[in-house]
Structures are given as C-alpha cells and as structure tokens.
Design a protein around this motif. Sequence first.
Motif, mmCIF file in Angstrom:
data_model
loop_
_atom_site.group_PDB
_atom_site.id
_atom_site.type_symbol
_atom_site.label_atom_id
_atom_site.label_comp_id
_atom_site.label_asym_id
_atom_site.label_seq_id
_atom_site.Cartn_x
_atom_site.Cartn_y
_atom_site.Cartn_z
ATOM 1 N N SER A 136 0.829 -1.211 0.000
ATOM 2 C CA SER A 136 0.000 0.000 0.000
ATOM 3 C C SER A 136 0.860 1.255 0.000
ATOM 4 O O SER A 136 0.474 2.282 -0.572
ATOM 5 N N THR A 137 2.047 1.146 0.626
ATOM 6 C CA THR A 137 2.913 2.340 0.699
ATOM 7 C C THR A 137 3.337 2.812 -0.694
ATOM 8 O O THR A 137 3.618 3.989 -0.894
ATOM 9 N N ASP A 138 3.392 1.896 -1.656
ATOM 10 C CA ASP A 138 3.735 2.279 -3.034
ATOM 11 C C ASP A 138 2.799 3.358 -3.575
ATOM 12 O O ASP A 138 3.205 4.225 -4.361
ATOM 13 N N PHE A 139 1.523 3.261 -3.139
ATOM 14 C CA PHE A 139 0.497 4.137 -3.724
ATOM 15 C C PHE A 139 0.333 5.454 -2.969
ATOM 16 O O PHE A 139 -0.238 6.396 -3.509
ATOM 17 N N ILE A 140 0.764 5.465 -1.698
ATOM 18 C CA ILE A 140 0.557 6.677 -0.902
ATOM 19 C C ILE A 140 1.368 7.818 -1.519
ATOM 20 O O ILE A 140 2.580 7.704 -1.709
ATOM 21 N N ASN A 141 0.649 8.844 -1.857
ATOM 22 C CA ASN A 141 1.250 10.035 -2.517
ATOM 23 C C ASN A 141 1.984 9.653 -3.812
ATOM 24 O O ASN A 141 2.946 10.299 -4.195
ATOM 25 N N ASP A 142 1.542 8.561 -4.445
ATOM 26 C CA ASP A 142 2.156 8.082 -5.701
ATOM 27 C C ASP A 142 3.661 7.847 -5.517
ATOM 28 O O ASP A 142 4.459 8.060 -6.444
ATOM 29 N N GLN A 143 3.992 7.373 -4.313
ATOM 30 C CA GLN A 143 5.397 7.257 -3.966
ATOM 31 C C GLN A 143 6.180 6.422 -4.982
ATOM 32 O O GLN A 143 7.252 6.805 -5.428
ATOM 33 N N VAL A 144 5.640 5.243 -5.314
ATOM 34 C CA VAL A 144 6.312 4.386 -6.305
ATOM 35 C C VAL A 144 5.488 4.335 -7.586
ATOM 36 O O VAL A 144 6.024 4.365 -8.687
#
Lengths: 638, 113
Positions: free
Chosen positions: A196-204
């Motif tokens: 999910s962290t990949d998607f937070i703020n389009d991080q990845v």
Amino acid sequence: MQFWTVAKIIALSISLYFLWRALKKVKAQKDDISEIMKLSENLQMMTNIGGWQVDIETQKSIWTTQTYKIHEIPEGTPTGVAMGIEFYTGDDKKRIDQAVHNCILGIPFREVLKFRSAKGTNKWVECAGEPVYNNENKLYKLRGTIQDVTESVNLKNQLSLILNHSPAAVYECLSNKNWTMKYISSFIEKLSGYPSTDFINDQVRSYASIIHPEDLKFVSNTISKSIESLIDFDINYRIITKSGEIKQVWERGSFESSSGNLIGIIFDQTEQKSVEQMLTESQKVAKLGNWSFDLKTQEIKWSQQMYQLFPENPELGPPSFEKHKSTIHPDDQERWSSTVNECIQNGTPYKFRFRVVHPDKTVWLEAIGKATKDPNGNIIALNGTGQDVTETVQIEESLNIQRLKNIQTAKLASLGEMSAGVAHEINNPLAIVSGNLQILLSSATDNEKLNKKLEVMLKATERIAKIVHGLKKFARMSDQNERKPQLLYQIVQETLYILEIKAKMNHTQLTMENTSQSLVFCNQLEIEQVIINLVTNSLDAIKNLNEKWIIIRIFDQGHQVILQVEDSGLGISASIESKLFDPFFTTKPVGEGTGLGLSITKGILDDHKAEISLNKSSANTCFEIRFPVHIDGLKNAI
Amino acid sequence: MPFKIYYLDDEPELLELFVDCFSAPDRMIKIFTDHSAAIAAIQELSPDLLILDYRLPNTTGDHVAMSVNAEIAKILITGDLEVVPKAHFLKIFRKPYNLNELQDFIKIRQKNC
C-alpha cells in the motif's frame, strides 16, 4: 507655607488616587489572567492535553496540571527532561530522546509514543515540541504539549486491523488523474501484489497505473460523472497485478465535496467473475437457463442461455410476455397458459414440458417455476429455470417404443409357443383324414361324383395344412430373430399365409408383386411385424369401401429396395400426416386401435436404417419403405 | 426274407391307415403305440426300417431313435411345425404326408436293402 502644605496634600492625594487606580487595574488584569489560566486548564483537561516547558539554561521544567495528570504524579513534583523521558517505554524512549535532542538543534517534533505512567498505566501519548527563541534569536527554551491519545490510537489500531483483514481495499485519494492515494488499506497488496505504501502520494506508482489500459477511460469517465453529479459510483473494471495477472475488481466510491477527495472501497471480483463464468458455462452445457418475471412491471429477465432455448435475439433483450407466449408450440399454449396463470394466481409451483418453435427446429423444454411473495404474502414475481430436454424426450420416446416392441415380442413369443402346440394337434387328425382320403381316392371307383368330392376334401386338407404351416412364423426360432441378408419377398410371402386369411374375411384382394433381386440385411421377425402392421392398418382403413384391394410391391431402385404397401383408400389427410408415427396416435374408434402400430413400425425401420414415408404421388394410400441394399446384395441375388 | 418295417405312433388310426396302405407280401409290418413295447421288439429283432412319430406320450421319436441301434435305418414323421432331431433320420415327413411319397421312399429303401 499653608499653601504649599495643601498643595502637597492635594498632590499626594492625586498620586494616591492614580496609584489606587493603577493597583485596581493590575488586580483586574490579574483576575483576567487567573480566569484565562482556569479556562486553559479546563481546556487541557477536556482535550487531555497538557503543556510543558524546559529552560535550556537552567534545565528547569514547568508542567501544567494536565501534564502531571497524564503522568499520574502529584502536581508540583519537581520535574526535568531526563525524568520526563523515563516515562516512555521500549524503543520509544530512544525516539523521544532523539526528538528532544533534535529540537534543541531547532527541529520541532510530533510523535505518537508508548508511555507508562507513574502508576504503571500503559498509554499512548502524542508528544509535540518546538524550540523557542529570544529577541536575539537565541534558543532559550523548549515548549510543547503532551496528549493522551490512548483511546484514539486503540480505535485506530482496531480500525486498521479491520481494514487490513477486510477482503477489500479501503482508500481515500485525491480527485486528480492519478487518483493519488492519501490512504489505502493493506488489502491492495493482496489484490495487486504491490504494498500500500507504493500508492501513498504516488510514492512508487499511482493507482491509475495498475488499471487495465482498455478500462482506464471508462473508469475515468465514470468517476468524473460521479464528481459532477455528486452521486456514488459503482464500477467494474480490470487491474493488472505485479505478476501480470488480470484481475476483475468492483469499486464503489463517492466524492467528498468537503475535502475534495474520493473515498471508496475496492473488491476483488475475480473469483466471483470466475464463478459467474463457470455458472454460464455450466448452464450452456446443461442447456439450462434461468429467468424471472416481475408481475408489476411485466418485465422478463433472462440468463444468457435462455436465448438459446427460445428464438430471441440476445441483443434485443428478453421479449415481452405476449411475444414470449407466441413462441410456444400451438398445441402446448393452452396448457402453458393455465399452468403459468395458476402460479401467478395461487402461487402453485410447476414443472412441466412444452415445445418451443424455432425457425429451423422444435425444442422440448422442461420449465420449473415458482412464485416469489412480498412480506405480506402477495405474489410479486415468478422465477425459475428452463432446460432443453429434446434429447431426453427423444430417448424416452425411443425407450417407450422399445418397451412396446418388447411387449409385442413377448406376446408373439407366447403366440408362437401356442401355435406350435396347436399345429401338432391339428396336423395329427389332419394326417388321418388326408391319409384315408388318399386311400379312398386311390381305390378305383366309377363314381365320378364321389371321386370329385373326395378330391375336394383332400384339397381342403391341403388348405388346412397350408394355414397351419403359416403359424410357423409365430413359432419363433432363434435364427429368425437375428439380422442377416435376406430377400424381402420371401419374408413378405411368409406373412401372407396369415394375412390372406384376414383379407379373405374382409373380402379384400391381397397381392404381391416382386421384381427385386437384392438382399436386405434385416431381422425377419421384425420386418414381418412391419408388414403385418401396415397390411392390418390397410385392411381396417378400407373395410367399408366398395373397392377393396391391397398390393405389396417390392422393387429395386438404385442402391435401395423399395417396399410399397398400397391400398384402395384415398390417401391420408395432411392434418394427420405429421402425427402418423407418433406413439398412441390413432384414427380408429376407442378400443379398436392402440396407436402403437406405426410408431413401432417406424422404430423397427429406424433400427434397420430404412425410411418409411407416405408416397404422395399415388392416387391411393401408399406407404413406402426404402431399405438400403445389403453391401453384397446386388451380386448375391437368389 | 420280408422287409421288416416297425412303426411307432400314438395315433392308432394312423397306424391302421399305414397297415392298410403299405402292407405287401414281401413286407413284415409291426405297429406300436407304446414306445417301451417298440424298443423291446426292436431289441428282440431289428427292423429294416423304423418309422417314428416325433411327439409321443412322455417321450419323443428322437429319444427312441437314440436309445436303439444307430445302424437301424429310421425316418421321422411329425405334425410339429419345426423339429430339429439329434438322432440321424434318413428323411423327415410332415403330417399330413403324401402316401405316395412315403410309398416311393419305402420302395427305394426296400429295393436297396
């Protein structure tokens, strides 16, 4: 002097007055500050937020009442930075130590940390701090707050636990073209393979980047419309996972105008879609469809397979009730209407078969239906299934004919046994009569009249012998009950011994014309039965006519042997022609015909790969059977 | 030496007819309605021709044929529609039979004997 004294007193009085006023103002201000302090304390208590301050130079700390309460130590207890840090547990002790250190360097902090009070109560606190500078821009103290957030952290943890175990991804995102995630629950990893962290703020990566390119425009349009109309959206589309797998998802969301964000939930529909596909496939294999009929709107809903069962175009959707009814075979419409109406009126469930007329075929359908009621018991809809049972019906008919054939065979077998006994009982006395007549005739006599009468009697015995011999066909021998290459006319001749008796009784001329020299691979007994059935039908059909004759013709035509049974009747009306070979169809009066003769005949001929039809080129009634010539039949004639 | 013909049939009228029709000076005809008596007579003196009816009380002409000397010439007479005997018979005549045909057959047999 008096004047100066008075003046001094007045001046003193004025000074005292102003002093009094000043003191009064100071007191009022002090009262105000006290009130503000009281308000602040109330506020701190209500929000569970305490304040703190540390003098950099003296290391002296000041805590507010609420800060003491959070630490559960008596108000006024001397405090310090080192003492305060001791309340934090595990790794969080290092974190707060580092945060304070950084704050001294000028970096404010805000951390949620694990905390244990003086009384041993485990808590979550949110501790925030900032550096405070003097007029010379020199750091001289740290100031901050501490808030007991145990309840909200516990709630957040519980919510997080629920969300992380939910079979769906919950999100909040910006309403931009990437749908930049502010939050998305951990299920997205299970769904897409990406954390999910990949998607937070389009991080990845952005969420838009995993939507199937073919579906992206559709998704975008749907969400845009939802934002414009402020109506929740509900959408099915595909995503491409980390492993390259295409998954079907169902998303439901809405636009929050207050935040300008989108919030929603994404479900994995792959399995459900697969189950739906399996169901559709199963229905296709089983030739089974399901349907519902809304009594109020008169709307029919169909599964895809129903379009195969009825002559309807899937692109046009299910037909109206009346159009649907019109596709049912005319002979079945009345029964269909009464059954369905009974279900609509009284809720009687049904299961019955009827025919559906397609442009190129007729299909037998087995319909199952039942009523759906509202909470008040009123029938609001019908629903059920329809299944193509054409093959089953054909097999059942075939089995039924076979069963009837077996009954017939058993009857004939009994007749055969009886015939053998009867033949013996007749032949013995006949031999005596015949023998004595032969002796008498051989004795020379001049009485011509007597001799003639003796000859008549002898011929009569021969006729009796011939009739009895005809019973032989019923005394079945095992070799007659198997298929072998045979000449049709020989089989017909065998049956004529029996049929001629009935023909004479009906005063009907029965003849056979044969020109065929070809063999037919057949079961003699079954073909005899076919001929008996056809000739018996003819005899019954023409018994009231003045002109009564039956001709059996056998001739070759190409690679077929044709057997015609033609009688002096005037043909068969078109209205009954199509039903001639249906089991139990008869035109004979009740009790005189079973309606099985022609269906058994057709069954036997089907088994022999022979075709029976009505020869319409004949002016009379003529049934025609086409047998395939036996493979060596052309050479092996007689 | 007369030509010996034994005839076993349960119909006395047929036996009587046979005697009337087939008796001749050079023939010795014995008739039987009971198969045991016939077998006893055969064992005592073998006939040149044994004529057997097929369907007999409690037995068949086929069984009788198998219980006597196989070398005795035999013919079978039957009123049944289909008979498939196990024993060897020179010929099978079907009732009602033609007396002339039977006479011709016996004459040839007698001549060859």
